[in-house]
Design an enzyme around this catalytic site. Structure first.
Site, PDB file in Angstrom:
ATOM      1  N   GLY A   1       0.989  -1.527   0.072  1.00  0.00           N
ATOM      2  CA  GLY A   1      -0.123  -0.209   0.181  1.00  0.00           C
ATOM      3  C   GLY A   1       0.755   1.001   0.214  1.00  0.00           C
ATOM      4  N   GLY A   2       2.032   1.265  -0.424  1.00  0.00           N
ATOM      5  CA  GLY A   2       3.448   2.505  -0.262  1.00  0.00           C
ATOM      6  C   GLY A   2       3.350   3.277  -2.091  1.00  0.00           C
TER       7      GLY A   2
ATOM      8  CG  ASP B   1      -0.854   1.299  -3.247  1.00  0.00           C
ATOM      9  OD1 ASP B   1      -2.362   1.279  -3.441  1.00  0.00           O
ATOM     10  OD2 ASP B   1      -0.890   1.951  -2.759  1.00  0.00           O
TER      11      ASP B   1
ATOM     12  CG  ASP C   1      -7.882  -5.252  -2.503  1.00  0.00           C
ATOM     13  OD1 ASP C   1      -7.317  -6.088  -1.694  1.00  0.00           O
ATOM     14  OD2 ASP C   1      -8.869  -6.277  -3.398  1.00  0.00           O
TER      15      ASP C   1
ATOM     16  CG  HIS D   1      -3.817   5.078  10.222  1.00  0.00           C
ATOM     17  ND1 HIS D   1      -3.869   6.722  10.148  1.00  0.00           N
ATOM     18  CD2 HIS D   1      -4.253   5.334   8.628  1.00  0.00           C
ATOM     19  CE1 HIS D   1      -3.797   7.459   8.544  1.00  0.00           C
ATOM     20  NE2 HIS D   1      -3.817   6.211   8.471  1.00  0.00           N
TER      21      HIS D   1
END
Length: 401
Positions: free
Chosen positions: A243-244, A269, A289, A309
């Site tokens: 996810g970066g 990502d 994903d 988060h």
């Protein structure tokens, strides 16, 4: 008449330069702490009305003026002209869309008063480091303005209405987020980004700027232990950054270990986001994903920065379960670069991030106790929480139970 005491204080404050605080490795931390002290000073000096006026009127007007000049292409054209000083009429001629010259004069007057630009003479202006950054339209500063316009400002303004309608319950349901009120079809922020490339681009640009602003995670976490235990065989992967898409964190790792062969670092990502990634050719990009099984198995480390988060415990456990399945026991590490909320004295970054994800996606930052509980419930044990006095976030090191 200005008193001698006031004159001395003004001279002292005007004499402070960023260069005074960047002479050693602690310069970034020192600068941030001095800036925070300046904010405390302003809070003491301003009257309650002056403060609410700034919060409720000045900030919004300044943002609007900056956005208008972005829309007109003036920031970029001025930056490309390489002219440190320029007249109103010359700026007017740089506009890519026709505009009234007096409209521009009124906006520039405000921006000079807010020190976005310098007023050097009547209808003559000087560039600042901020205005030059705004002129680099594809870079994080300009994209952060767009991101505020696309996402943050309208979402935060809607929050009082949303909370009133929902009985002031803490927003924790991602299927009923405050942000969804912004569109007739009630799209969530991530769904709206996927549907509109401009909104996606501005959000990624903001994330890139935020990641670059934060302390290099390899300054917080000792990566030497990872390298010492690394199985450097042809098939082995050193680190997967999940996810970066902004690539700031994985590029920082590559700078620390420039001799890592190609393919040892993987950036993941979703396919639409990873297509926008700009990375070194030494880094392999992969569409993935994280709600489906992790295809890279047995990597030395799986890294996520400010990802979990965004998700409640249920969804976070789904993400973590796929990572745990891919990990090699007694070898692979999970590294989470995240905000760990403290019970008192939370920083401005932690507090703003917490409220932002509340109104954008109905999420919440976690305390150390909540992080430990989440990871334990997902089958992980926390090895150590790495902290640094200059860092806004911590690195949580974990491994499967």
């Amino acid at each position: 008449m200005l008193s001698d005491r006031a004159r001395d204080l003004i001279d002292l404050l005007d004499d402070i330069e960023v260069s005074d605080l960047t002479g050693d490795a602690s310069g970034h931390g020192d600068r941030v702490l001095v800036a925070e002290a300046a904010r405390r000073l302003l809070a003491r000096l301003e009257t309650p009305f002056e403060r609410v006026w700034r919060l409720s009127w000045i900030n919004g007007n300044v943002h609007a003026a900056i956005q208008v000049l972005l829309d007109l292409g003036i920031w970029q054209s001025w930056y490309l002209s390489k002219r440190p000083n320029i007249s109103l009429l010359e700026l007017h001629a740089l506009a890519r869309t026709p505009c009234d010259v007096n409209l521009l004069r009124r906006l520039l007057r405000l921006l000079a008063a807010e020190h976005v630009i310098q007023e050097v003479a009547h209808d003559h202006y000087g560039a600042t480091s901020f205005s030059e950054s705004l002129g680099q339209s594809e870079e994080p500063v300009a994209q952060t303005v767009f991101s505020g316009t696309h996402h943050g400002l309208d979402s935060s303004r809607n929050l009082p209405r949303f909370l009133s309608r929902t009985g002031y319950a803490e927003p924790l349901d991602p299927k009923n987020a405050n942000y969804m009120d912004l569109t007739p079809n009630r799209l969530g922020m991530f769904e709206r980004c996927r549907a509109n490339p401009d909104l996606q681009s501005s959000f990624i640009g903001f994330m890139q700027g935020l990641a670059a602003y934060k302390l290099d995670w390899t300054e917080i976490y000792d990566t030497r232990a990872l390298m010492c235990g690394f199985d450097a065989s042809d098939e082995a992967v050193f680190l997967v950054d999940m996810g970066g898409a902004h690539a700031v964190d994985i590029e920082r790792l590559l700078r620390r270990y420039p001799d890592l062969p190609q393919g040892k670092l993987i950036l993941q990502d979703t396919p639409d986001v990873i297509a926008m990634a700009k990375v070194s050719d030494r880094i392999q990009v992969m569409g993935h994903d994280f709600f489906v099984p992790q295809p890279v198995r047995g990597a030395r480390a799986y890294f996520m920065h400010a990802i979990l988060h965004d998700w409640d415990d249920s969804d976070a456990r789904r993400i973590l379960s796929h990572i745990a399945t891919a990990m090699k026991k007694d070898y692979s590490k999970l590294l989470l670069y995240e905000s760990v909320l403290v019970s008192t004295g939370a920083t401005m970054y932690q507090s703003v991030a917490d409220v932002s994800i509340m109104h954008l996606i109905s999420a919440a930052e976690r305390t150390e106790l909540k992080w430990r509980g989440l990871l334990c419930s997902a089958g992980f044990k926390v090895c150590k929480i790495w902290r640094h006095p200059s860092s806004l976030e911590s690195v949580i090191e974990a491994e499967p139970l």
